[in-house]
Design a protein around this motif. Structure first.
Motif, PDB file in Angstrom:
ATOM      1  N   LEU A   1      -1.573  -3.699 -16.044  1.00  0.00           N
ATOM      2  CA  LEU A   1      -2.839  -4.423 -15.912  1.00  0.00           C
ATOM      3  C   LEU A   1      -4.024  -3.559 -16.325  1.00  0.00           C
ATOM      4  N   LEU A   2      -4.018  -2.298 -15.902  1.00  0.00           N
ATOM      5  CA  LEU A   2      -5.138  -1.407 -16.213  1.00  0.00           C
ATOM      6  C   LEU A   2      -5.171  -1.043 -17.695  1.00  0.00           C
ATOM      7  N   GLU A   3      -4.012  -0.888 -18.300  1.00  0.00           N
ATOM      8  CA  GLU A   3      -3.963  -0.642 -19.745  1.00  0.00           C
ATOM      9  C   GLU A   3      -4.545  -1.836 -20.505  1.00  0.00           C
ATOM     10  N   LYS A   4      -4.180  -3.024 -20.061  1.00  0.00           N
ATOM     11  CA  LYS A   4      -4.708  -4.237 -20.680  1.00  0.00           C
ATOM     12  C   LYS A   4      -6.213  -4.333 -20.476  1.00  0.00           C
ATOM     13  N   PHE A   5      -6.663  -3.976 -19.287  1.00  0.00           N
ATOM     14  CA  PHE A   5      -8.086  -3.997 -18.955  1.00  0.00           C
ATOM     15  C   PHE A   5      -8.863  -3.083 -19.909  1.00  0.00           C
TER      16      PHE A   5
ATOM     17  N   VAL B   1      -4.491  -4.527  -6.061  1.00  0.00           N
ATOM     18  CA  VAL B   1      -3.466  -5.030  -5.147  1.00  0.00           C
ATOM     19  C   VAL B   1      -2.117  -4.381  -5.457  1.00  0.00           C
ATOM     20  N   LYS B   2      -1.765  -4.318  -6.733  1.00  0.00           N
ATOM     21  CA  LYS B   2      -0.495  -3.700  -7.132  1.00  0.00           C
ATOM     22  C   LYS B   2      -0.438  -2.244  -6.690  1.00  0.00           C
ATOM     23  N   MET B   3      -1.563  -1.540  -6.779  1.00  0.00           N
ATOM     24  CA  MET B   3      -1.611  -0.153  -6.331  1.00  0.00           C
ATOM     25  C   MET B   3      -1.397  -0.070  -4.824  1.00  0.00           C
ATOM     26  N   GLU B   4      -2.053  -0.949  -4.088  1.00  0.00           N
ATOM     27  CA  GLU B   4      -1.916  -0.950  -2.628  1.00  0.00           C
ATOM     28  C   GLU B   4      -0.468  -1.203  -2.213  1.00  0.00           C
ATOM     29  N   LYS B   5       0.237  -2.029  -2.986  1.00  0.00           N
ATOM     30  CA  LYS B   5       1.617  -2.383  -2.651  1.00  0.00           C
ATOM     31  C   LYS B   5       2.627  -1.416  -3.264  1.00  0.00           C
ATOM     32  N   GLY B   6       2.120  -0.392  -3.965  1.00  0.00           N
ATOM     33  CA  GLY B   6       3.000   0.627  -4.531  1.00  0.00           C
ATOM     34  C   GLY B   6       3.713   0.200  -5.798  1.00  0.00           C
ATOM     35  N   ASP B   7       3.285  -0.896  -6.403  1.00  0.00           N
ATOM     36  CA  ASP B   7       3.879  -1.359  -7.660  1.00  0.00           C
ATOM     37  C   ASP B   7       3.077  -0.739  -8.809  1.00  0.00           C
ATOM     38  N   TYR B   8       3.292   0.548  -9.021  1.00  0.00           N
ATOM     39  CA  TYR B   8       2.468   1.289  -9.980  1.00  0.00           C
ATOM     40  C   TYR B   8       2.747   0.907 -11.427  1.00  0.00           C
ATOM     41  N   SER B   9       3.943   0.465 -11.709  1.00  0.00           N
ATOM     42  CA  SER B   9       4.262   0.045 -13.063  1.00  0.00           C
ATOM     43  C   SER B   9       3.441  -1.191 -13.446  1.00  0.00           C
ATOM     44  N   ALA B  10       3.388  -2.167 -12.547  1.00  0.00           N
ATOM     45  CA  ALA B  10       2.593  -3.373 -12.800  1.00  0.00           C
ATOM     46  C   ALA B  10       1.111  -3.050 -12.861  1.00  0.00           C
ATOM     47  N   ALA B  11       0.674  -2.136 -11.972  1.00  0.00           N
ATOM     48  CA  ALA B  11      -0.731  -1.724 -11.973  1.00  0.00           C
ATOM     49  C   ALA B  11      -1.099  -1.069 -13.304  1.00  0.00           C
ATOM     50  N   ALA B  12      -0.212  -0.219 -13.812  1.00  0.00           N
ATOM     51  CA  ALA B  12      -0.467   0.454 -15.088  1.00  0.00           C
ATOM     52  C   ALA B  12      -0.605  -0.566 -16.213  1.00  0.00           C
TER      53      ALA B  12
END
Length: 228
Positions: A149-153, A136-147
């Protein structure tokens, strides 16, 4: 060995003479604890069965491809307050997926977060909710938040090492969930969007090293590295 065994037996007898009543009392306590645990597990099984039953109709709609009916059913159960814990996490996850597929990313984010908040330590549910929220963060262009979450994943669920000898000997640890390679590929793309090309390159290289046997993501990683 015989003398050692006799010595051990003598020490054991002496221990029981001195502390016998205490040992019996301790055993009673242990037995009571075990009975309590068994009873609690039985309660958990009954609770889990009840939660599964509450999800049943929604799952039936979902498997039949009736996503609108499934969504209505899951949302009804979420709002009823009858679901809790993993049951609530599953309902929110299914509803979040349907919202995501429909392009309703704001609603999907809320549901994925609810799933994550209630998934506890159940890796499959927790990882799916985290992955969904990152998407969702990627779709909304919030790449910092996406990063983030994915790092935590990756930190939480990636267990494979890429050690070829360990893999050959079947000693390499296995990932807790099957979606780590896909998460690493998304993380590569997110780093690129953030302008962190060094991190993107290292992540793609690590992806190839550890998950080169996953043809789908390996091919993407190879093309990505070749284009740098």
């Amino acid at each position: 060995m015989a003398n050692e065994s006799n010595n051990n037996n003598s020490e054991m007898k002496a221990f029981f003479v001195a502390h016998g009543s205490k040992v019996v009392a301790a055993l009673v306590v242990v037995i009571a604890i075990v009975v309590g645990v068994v009873q609690y597990r039985d309660y958990q099984k009954a609770a889990a069965a009840e939660q599964a039953e509450l999800l049943g109709q929604g799952m039936t709609f979902l498997y039949a491809g009736e996503k609108e009916n499934a969504l209505a059913e899951f949302e009804s159960k979420i709002n009823s307050g009858k679901l809790s814990g993993v049951g609530l996490a599953k309902a929110a996850l299914y509803a979040g997926n349907i919202k995501y597929e429909a392009g309703d990313f704001d609603a999907a984010a809320v549901l994925f977060q609810k799933s994550l908040d209630n998934a506890g330590s159940v890796a499959l549910v927790r990882s799916a909710a985290m992955h969904g929220l990152a998407a969702v963060k990627m779709e909304k262009g919030d790449y910092s938040a996406a990063a983030g979450l994915l790092e935590k994943f990756v930190a939480e669920f990636a267990k494979r090492t890429g050690d070829k000898e360990d893999r050959y000997q079947k000693d390499e640890p296995m990932d807790e969930v099957p979606s780590v390679a896909d998460a690493m590929w998304k993380l590569t793309l997110v780093y690129q969007q953030l302008g962190a090309n060094d991190k993107a390159k290292k992540t793609a290289e690590r992806l190839l090293e550890v998950y080169g046997d996953n043809q789908s993501v390996a091919d993407k990683a190879k093309k990505f590295l070749a284009a740098l």
